[in-house]
Design an enzyme around this catalytic site. Structure first.
Site, PDB file in Angstrom:
ATOM      1  N   ARG A 144     -55.174  85.775 -24.351  1.00 61.89           N
ATOM      2  CA  ARG A 144     -55.039  84.626 -25.251  1.00 61.89           C
ATOM      3  C   ARG A 144     -56.289  84.434 -26.110  1.00 61.89           C
ATOM      4  NH1 ARG A 144     -52.008  79.272 -23.063  1.00 61.89           N
ATOM      5  NH2 ARG A 144     -49.908  80.113 -22.919  1.00 61.89           N
ATOM      6  N   HIS A 204     -12.860  82.502 -57.874  1.00 59.93           N
ATOM      7  CA  HIS A 204     -13.609  81.265 -58.085  1.00 59.93           C
ATOM      8  C   HIS A 204     -13.795  80.495 -56.777  1.00 59.93           C
ATOM      9  CE1 HIS A 204     -13.651  82.064 -62.308  1.00 59.93           C
ATOM     10  NE2 HIS A 204     -12.330  81.967 -62.429  1.00 59.93           N
ATOM     11  N   ASN A 264      -9.109  68.191 -52.387  1.00 61.20           N
ATOM     12  CA  ASN A 264      -8.054  68.082 -51.391  1.00 61.20           C
ATOM     13  C   ASN A 264      -7.367  69.436 -51.225  1.00 61.20           C
ATOM     14  OD1 ASN A 264      -8.089  65.284 -50.642  1.00 61.20           O
ATOM     15  ND2 ASN A 264      -7.255  64.782 -52.656  1.00 61.20           N
ATOM     16  N   GLU A 308     -13.568  92.692 -58.761  1.00 57.53           N
ATOM     17  CA  GLU A 308     -14.997  92.703 -59.094  1.00 57.53           C
ATOM     18  C   GLU A 308     -15.817  93.251 -57.934  1.00 57.53           C
ATOM     19  OE1 GLU A 308     -16.702  91.915 -61.729  1.00 57.53           O
ATOM     20  OE2 GLU A 308     -15.416  90.718 -63.030  1.00 57.53           O
ATOM     21  N   LYS A 357     -57.966  83.533 -47.381  1.00 56.75           N
ATOM     22  CA  LYS A 357     -58.816  82.553 -48.056  1.00 56.75           C
ATOM     23  C   LYS A 357     -59.986  83.246 -48.748  1.00 56.75           C
ATOM     24  CE  LYS A 357     -61.616  78.416 -47.318  1.00 56.75           C
ATOM     25  NZ  LYS A 357     -61.966  77.301 -46.398  1.00 56.75           N
TER      26      LYS A 357
END
Length: 542
Positions: free
Chosen positions: A85, A298, A446, A352, A158
């Protein structure tokens, strides 16, 4: 107060010129979890007389390939502790990365504390994202949170005017070439580009940890903070319209299916609208059962069908609305074979895009050579994961805000379905009702869908009035409405929708129920001897 600088100002510093090679790289720190390409890259660094320092596992790989390397603990005089660690979190490491070569105060500190500059940092992070995608335990995931790695990456980025940072093994070849051509130096432009990649990587890494940790604490809640990062796949010619700029992006945690992982084999360049349509087709197709085909125009499924084989499924999907199918998107649930491809590659219409999990040998040639439009058709395959993982949240933008929700489930548990009419559906009607209920969530509200023989025969979508949507769907189906079934994504607010369907010959209806006039709707169904099934679950798609 800003630190004092050396006599030559930063405005005259060649390190700030993107086209000018920076200082010679003399020392590199390498600590990588992903060791692909490591040894070749390190050998090229060593050949340029660049000293390499490294940490445990990486150092061992380099030694195994006879590449000169010094371990970090030799530099710091402090061993790796706590199971690894703590190993690079030391002033002799970070001072070497952060020290500015043109700031005298920094140089004095480095001389005073015997800190030697590190000119190149090569770090990629612990495999946290892969670990959590694999279903690791909380404890194992925690151990894959890198601490020292992101700290070094951010420090080097940085100080990119003086230090180069490499976080992606795919960069090794180009970096090696520039180092060899530039006498072991990198241009300011390259160092800035590498720094940007580095900050993007740490941002994505932190976002993955934050999102995962939040999911552990609030498993049943939407996150209070939702952070995402997407990688650009490519630019698109334009957006929905030619005056709109557009690009498409992907991410690793894209769920069990991602268009970002799919492969565009060949054909014309994919467009923004193509991607919207193919997404709608694939989502619908993945909700179906057995060999299935979907045709979208679509973003609406104008044709969809399940059958015993892929060819029959395609024919039935095409019969759903042959006019609308022209110029549409076709998606197949199984590998596309030459025989099925031949069914549409010779027709007097075109697609397509054609999507399939994969294309069997010879299929592409059938499409390319079978019709005039075949050479321009976009073929897309793949995008599936080998193992299914949890789906990410669905996100849509509105001005100044995001809407976040769980993905809609394509089908509720059938145990909660209730037959509320006097007449029960026949077995064949049940099959069609369940099929229609699988498809209707992908029709814009709907939404009204007519089906027969497990195939769409008419759809009414995006209408402000539900009864108008019923009329449109029935008109699309024509005489095929007789004996068909109907699915509605939400309840009927009035009985008129059921009455219009009955006049067209529809024999069974499936809908969520929940209207204050449900009893009137049931009465209308009974009066027409229709079967009426209530699911208890709405499927709006706005």
């Amino acid at each position: 107060m800003p630190p004092k600088t050396s006599q030559h100002s930063k405005s005259n510093d060649p390190n700030n010129d993107p086209q000018t090679s920076g200082p010679r790289i003399r020392r590199a720190l390498i600590a990588v979890a992903d060791k692909s390409g490591l040894t070749d890259f390190a050998q090229q660094l060593a050949a340029l007389d660049i000293e390499i320092i490294s940490t445990g596992g990486t150092a061992q790989v380099l030694r195994d390939h006879n590449i000169p390397v010094r371990e970090v603990q030799e530099i710091t005089g402090f061993p790796e502790i706590m199971g690894g660690r703590v190993k690079t979190l030391h002033p002799l490491v970070h001072g070497g990365i952060l020290g500015r070569r043109d700031v005298e105060e920094d140089q004095e500190a480095m001389r005073e504390h015997d800190i030697h500059g590190i000119d190149l940092v090569v770090v990629n992070l612990y495999r946290f994202e892969e670990t959590v995608r694999g279903g690791a335990s909380f404890e194992d995931a925690i151990e894959q949170i890198d601490i020292g790695g992101p700290t070094m990456v951010r420090a080097a980025a940085k100080n990119h005017e003086h230090v180069a940072i490499v976080v992606n093994p795919e960069r090794y070849e180009a970096i090696s070439a520039e180092l060899q051509a530039g006498s072991a130096s990198l241009s300011g432009e390259t160092r800035k580009a590498l720094a940007l990649e580095a900050f993007q990587r740490t941002a994505a890494y932190d976002a993955a940890i934050s999102n995962w940790f939040g999911s552990q604490l609030h498993e049943q809640e939407l996150p209070r903070v939702y952070t995402e990062q997407w990688q650009r796949i490519g630019e698109l010619r334009y957006g929905e319209n030619p005056h709109q700029r557009a690009a498409w992006y992907g991410r690793e945690d894209g769920g069990d299916f991602s268009l970002g992982r799919a492969k565009v084999i060949e054909g014309k360049a994919i467009s923004y609208n193509n991607l919207l349509d193919v997404s709608a087709a694939i989502e619908c197709m993945r909700a179906l059962q057995g060999p299935a085909a979907v045709i979208v125009k679509h973003c609406l499924p104008c044709g969809a069908a399940e059958a015993d084989n892929l060819g029959t499924a395609f024919e039935r999907a095409l019969d759903g609305d042959r006019v609308s199918a022209f110029g549409g998107i076709a998606a197949f649930s199984e590998p596309l074979d030459p025989d099925t491809a031949a069914r549409f590659a010779t027709r007097d219409h075109f697609f397509e895009v054609v999507y399939a999990p994969c294309f069997e040998p010879g299929t592409e040639d059938v499409i390319r050579n079978g019709a005039k439009w075949g050479k321009n058709c976009r073929l897309i395959e793949g995008g599936e994961r080998e193992a299914e993982v949890a789906r990410p949240l669905e996100i849509r933008s509105v001005p100044g805000a995001l809407l976040v929700q769980e993905w809609d489930r394509p089908m509720a548990a059938t145990e909660q379905f209730e037959v509320v009419s006097k007449r029960k559906p026949t077995d064949a009607e049940w099959q069609d009702l369940l099929f229609a209920w699988r498809v209707v969530p992908f029709v814009r509200s709907n939404a009204i869908l007519l089906a027969a023989n497990r195939a769409v025969i008419g759809a009414g979508a995006g209408q402000p009035s539900r009864v108008d949507a019923v009329a449109i769907a029935c008109r699309k189906a024509g005489e095929r409405s007789r004996g068909a079934v109907l699915a509605s994504d939400a309840f009927f607010p009035f009985p008129d929708g059921v009455e219009v369907a009955a006049e067209a010959g529809v024999r069974a209806v499936i809908q969520p129920g929940g209207s204050i006039r449900d009893d009137k709707v049931v009465e209308a169904a009974d009066a027409a001897d229709m079967a009426l099934v209530v699911t208890g679950e709405r499927h709006f798609k706005h």
